[in-house]
Structure formats: structure tokens, C-alpha cells
Scaffold this active site. Structure first.
Site, PDB file in Angstrom:
ATOM      1  N   ASP A  11      46.737 -10.825  11.060  1.00 54.03           N
ATOM      2  CA  ASP A  11      45.631  -9.704  11.545  1.00 54.03           C
ATOM      3  C   ASP A  11      44.327 -10.564  11.640  1.00 54.03           C
ATOM      4  O   ASP A  11      43.881 -11.040  10.595  1.00 54.03           O
ATOM      5  CB  ASP A  11      45.602  -8.548  10.569  1.00 54.03           C
ATOM      6  CG  ASP A  11      46.621  -7.597  10.587  1.00 54.03           C
ATOM      7  OD1 ASP A  11      47.797  -8.029  11.381  1.00 54.03           O
ATOM      8  OD2 ASP A  11      46.765  -6.987   9.831  1.00 54.03           O
ATOM      9  N   ASP A 130      55.240   1.946  15.700  1.00 56.36           N
ATOM     10  CA  ASP A 130      55.118   2.388  14.536  1.00 56.36           C
ATOM     11  C   ASP A 130      55.852   3.481  14.116  1.00 56.36           C
ATOM     12  O   ASP A 130      55.498   4.641  14.810  1.00 56.36           O
ATOM     13  CB  ASP A 130      53.457   2.424  13.981  1.00 56.36           C
ATOM     14  CG  ASP A 130      52.583   1.203  14.160  1.00 56.36           C
ATOM     15  OD1 ASP A 130      53.251   0.151  14.010  1.00 56.36           O
ATOM     16  OD2 ASP A 130      51.351   1.292  14.349  1.00 56.36           O
TER      17      ASP A 130
END
Lengths: 253, 201
Positions: A11, A130
Site C-alpha cells: 500500500d 472487496d
């Protein structure tokens, strides 16, 4: 035989790698280019850079990070986060990325999958989803897990493939950051239904979790972040363990 | 000097960098004179066969590549670039390729995940200078949905196995094709490119 892939995910905010837990409590880790080199030398099969940058200024820095990474590693890597248009695809592919993953933008405008696939080829269009379990169903969420789209995970995966996605990243919100293992059930359901590779994401805490999702979950690849960033699992050890347990992995790196 | 042919098919920066890192003098160009002057040609390619052939025609490069190949100049096709070296592809229709080597490009069949995407093993088909320093079973990175059906199995230097054995590296004298991406294949990819560099001397 095609090897199962191990994919560290980074990330990135501007030029720093960070790792959140359940998308919150973000903690700073390291320089993305250095980390990418390290992972590449230590046996990662592929990398994902997830851009969590909010400001435009940092987005330019991020593109710079993508370029530097491409100069420094010779394994494939994907970029995700904030990609909304064919132009965004072009920017990161031109900077040297091999694949681009889209998530919320694809839910909001599914044609983006087709447009990108026609322009750059399905092989670089990764549909990232997701998912979260609600009773008997797995729903697709967007905006960092905040909004339930009402889409069923399997339906969306199948549709994504039909629209031209070349790969699916399946991230389980329930297990993300918990280190209790991947969500095997939904991974298996989707992997058996679609004919494109499925990358499992969210929940890796130990080596056994990888084995489970690659064997029982039928995933083609497993993605993880913190267990690698904090050195809890070494990729070489993980691969040796997987190999000894009957999973084909690339060991000559 | 070697030339990477620039005909608007995908990102060729990584291919460029891989050759540059080997200490080679590389240019990226669609200019026929530059291609003619260079000691070797790289034909990269990502995307659809039909579009790639159309672009080669648009830049008037088809005859140029054929002439240079016929003159014995080393030419390396990578991924789709390898497929273009052959006679015909059945990717969404039926399309003529460069025809420098004999064989067809066909879709994978059977219960397989397509694209064939990821790291797969090289299986040696014959001894060749391209396979110097490469052990049996080393991995390279593939991304493709169509594969070569070779007419002459003698052209195959390495196979890989996906559902059935398919060609990973082909060579007939100065014409070389790699179905995978050597520039994305870690150390093994670099060794293969180094072998090509040796061959170009």
C-alpha cells in the site's frame, strides 16, 4: 505445470509503503522501490502496488515510484487504487506497470473493463473486488469497504470475466488484517466458476493459510502484505513449505 | 546497435531496459533505415494479432522485416511478436502473419484457465546456444491466450506444459521466438537474453 504465485502487496501513499488494518490505523513501513527490489530478489512472483494517495501532488510522486520500480525489478507488477479511466490505465502502463487493477470504478461503470481490455488487452485488466459475507451471501463492497453495492460476489466475478477482465483479485473484508486465514469458501466458489486466474487476498497470518487457499480454495495466487513487510514469513521459507506440501511454486529466483 | 521495432503495440519500455542493462546499444524505432542498419531486430508485442499485423502494414514494415530476416539478421519475437513470425493465427478470425517460420497460432483448448498467466517451466527440446546455462525446469513468465502449433518440431528449443506441451522458445537459424516475457522472467529471463546477446556478436 503453472506455478502458484505468491504476491506481496504494497500500500503506497506518495512514496511510502503503509499497511492498514481493516482499512484503518494506517502505519508507515518503508520505501516502495527498495521493498519491491527486496521482494523480487527474495522470490516474490509478482507485486501489487496499491495507491492510497489522496492528493494530486502525491499522485505524481506515485507515478514516479512506478517508473523507478519498473527500472529496478524484472518481475511483473500491478497497480491498483484510484484508477477510473482508460487514461489512468495508460498513465501507469506507460510508467512500466504490467497490469492495472480496478475496483470501485468498475462497479460504477462496468464498461471500463471492456474499454481497457480492448485498448490494452485483457491480460492487464485485473478486476479487484472487496467482498463480505452477509448471512448466506457474499456481497461486493466499494469505497474501501464502506458501501454495499448489492452485487453478489459470484455474479460480479462472472460478469467481470465476460466484460474482459483477465484476472480477479478477491479480497475478503471479513478476514483482511485479521491473520486468521483467507476466506476459503468464496475463493473456491469463484475460482471454480470463472476461467480466469483468481488471486486470493486478505487474512494471511501463517504459512498454513497460504497452503489452504491455494489447495482447498483453488486460488491461482495468494496475496499478502503485513506478514511479508514485518518479516513474519519469508517468501523462500513459505515456498519451500508449499512445495513440500504438494504445491507447485517457482523456487529458482 | 539493435532496434526494437516500435509499432504501437503495448509498452516496450521494459524490453528496452532489459537489453540496455545487458550493455547493448538499443534504439526504439519504426524507421526502415534504422532497422536496416542495426545488427539485430527485436519484435515486441502485446495485444491482438490482427491489430499488430495491421500496424506493421501501416508502418510498411512487413517487407522490411522479411528482407532483413532473409539476409540472416538475428530477429527476436517476444510474446505476440513471436506469434507474428508464423504463417497464420486463428485469434478471433483467420489472419496471415509474417510467415518467417512454419506453423499456426491457435487458442488453448480444454479445461484450462485462460490466459495462461504466470510462471511456468522450460522443458528442453534440443541443445542450442540459447539454452546455455539454463537448467531443466527453470521458470519464466507467460501471459497469452493463444499458442503455437509448430509445423516443424525441430524449431522448438524449449517447450512448456500447459494442458499439453506448447512451444516456449523456437529458433530456426537467425529467427528466434519467445512466447513468454524474458524481460519479466527474473534471472532466467536475463540469462536467456544474455545468450541472445552472445549470438548477436
Amino acid at each position: 505445470m503453472l506455478a502458484k504465485r505468491i504476491i506481496p502487496c504494497l500500500d503506497v501513499d506518495g512514496a511510502r509503503v503503509v499497511k492498514g488494518k481493516k482499512f484503518k490505523n494506517i502505519k508507515d513501513v518503508a520505501d516502495p522501490v527498495e521493498l519491491a527490489k527486496l521482494y523480487s530478489e527474495r522470490g516474490a512472483d509478482e507485486l501489487v502496488f496499491y495507491d492510497i494517495t489522496a492528493s494530486n501532488e502525491n499522485r505524481d510522486i506515485f507515478i514516479d515510484v512506478v517508473e523507478k520500480t519498473a527500472e529496478n525489478i524484472n518481475i511483473p507488477f500491478a497497480i491498483g487504487g484510484g484508477i477510473k479511466s482508460v487514461d489512468d490505465f495508460k498513465k501507469v502502463l506507460r510508467a512500466g506497470a504490467d497490469k492495472v487493477s480496478i475496483n470501485s470504478a468498475a462497479v460504477k461503470r462496468p464498461e471500463l473493463i471492456t474499454e481497457a481490455a480492448l485498448k490494452f488487452g485483457s491480460q492487464c485488466v485485473v478486476l479487484s473486488m472487496d467482498v463480505k459475507r452477509n448471512g448466506r451471501h457474499w456481497d461486493v463492497y466499494i469505497n474501501g469497504g464502506r458501501i454495499n453495492t448489492g452485487l453478489k460476489a459470484l455474479d460480479w466475478a462472472v460478469k467481470g470475466q465476460r466484460l474482459g477482465a483477465g484476472e480477479i483479485v478477491l479480497n475478503s473484508i471479513d478476514s483482511d488484517g485479521e491473520k486468521n486465514g483467507y476466506s476459503i469458501e468464496i475463493t473456491k466458489i469463484i475460482s471454480e466458476e470463472v476461467s480466469i486466474p483468481v488471486i486470493a487476498s486478505g487474512g494471511a497470518g501463517n504459512r498454513r493459510h497460504f497452503l489452504e487457499v491455494l489447495k482447498d480454495g483453488k486460488a491461482d495466487a495468494a496475496l499478502a502484505a503485513s506478514v511479508f513487510h514485518y518479516g513474519e514469513i519469508k517468501i523462500a521459507d513459505l515456498k519451500e513449505y508449499l512445495y513440500n506440501n504438494g504445491v507447485e511454486v517457482r523456487s529458482d529466483f | 546497435m539493435i532496434t526494437i521495432i516500435d509499432y504501437d503495440v503495448g509498452n516496450i519500455k521494459n524490453v528496452y531496459r532489459a537489453f540496455e542493462n545487458l550493455g547493448l546499444d538499443v534504439v526504439v524505432s519504426a524507421d526502415k533505415e534504422a532497422i536496416k542498419k542495426s545488427s539485430a531486430i527485436i519484435l515486441p508485442g502485446v495485444g491482438a494479432f490482427k491489430d499488430a499485423m495491421e500496424n506493421l502494414k501501416k508502418y510498411d514494415l512487413v517487407d522490411c522485416i522479411k528482407e532483413n530476416a532473409a539476409g540472416g539478421k538475428p530477429i527476436l519475437g517476444i510474446c505476440l511478436g513471436m506469434q507474428l513470425l508464423f504463417e497464420k493465427s486463428y485469434e478471433d478470425g483467420e489472419w496471415e502473419g509474417l510467415g518467417l517460420l512454419k506453423g499456426d497460432i491457435v487458442k488453448f483448448s480444454g479445461d484450462l484457465k485462460i490466459p495462461h498467466m504466470g510462471w511456468n517451466k522450460l522443458i528442453k527440446a534440443k541443445e542450442d546456444s540459447l539454452s546455455n546455462d539454463i537448467r531443466e525446469g527453470e521458470y519464466v513468465y507467460f501471459v497469452h491466450s493463444y499458442h503455437l502449433n509448430p509445423q516443424n518440431e525441430d524449431d522448438v528449443v524449449f517447450w512448456t506444459y500447459y494442458g499439453k506441451r506448447i512451444p516456449a522458445v523456437v529458433r530456426q537459424r537467425n529467427i528466434i521466438g519467445m512466447q513468454f516475457h524474458p524481460e519479466k522472467s527474473g534471472k532466467t529471463g536475463i540469462k536467456l537474453l544474455r545468450n541472445i546477446k552472445e549470438m548477436m556478436k
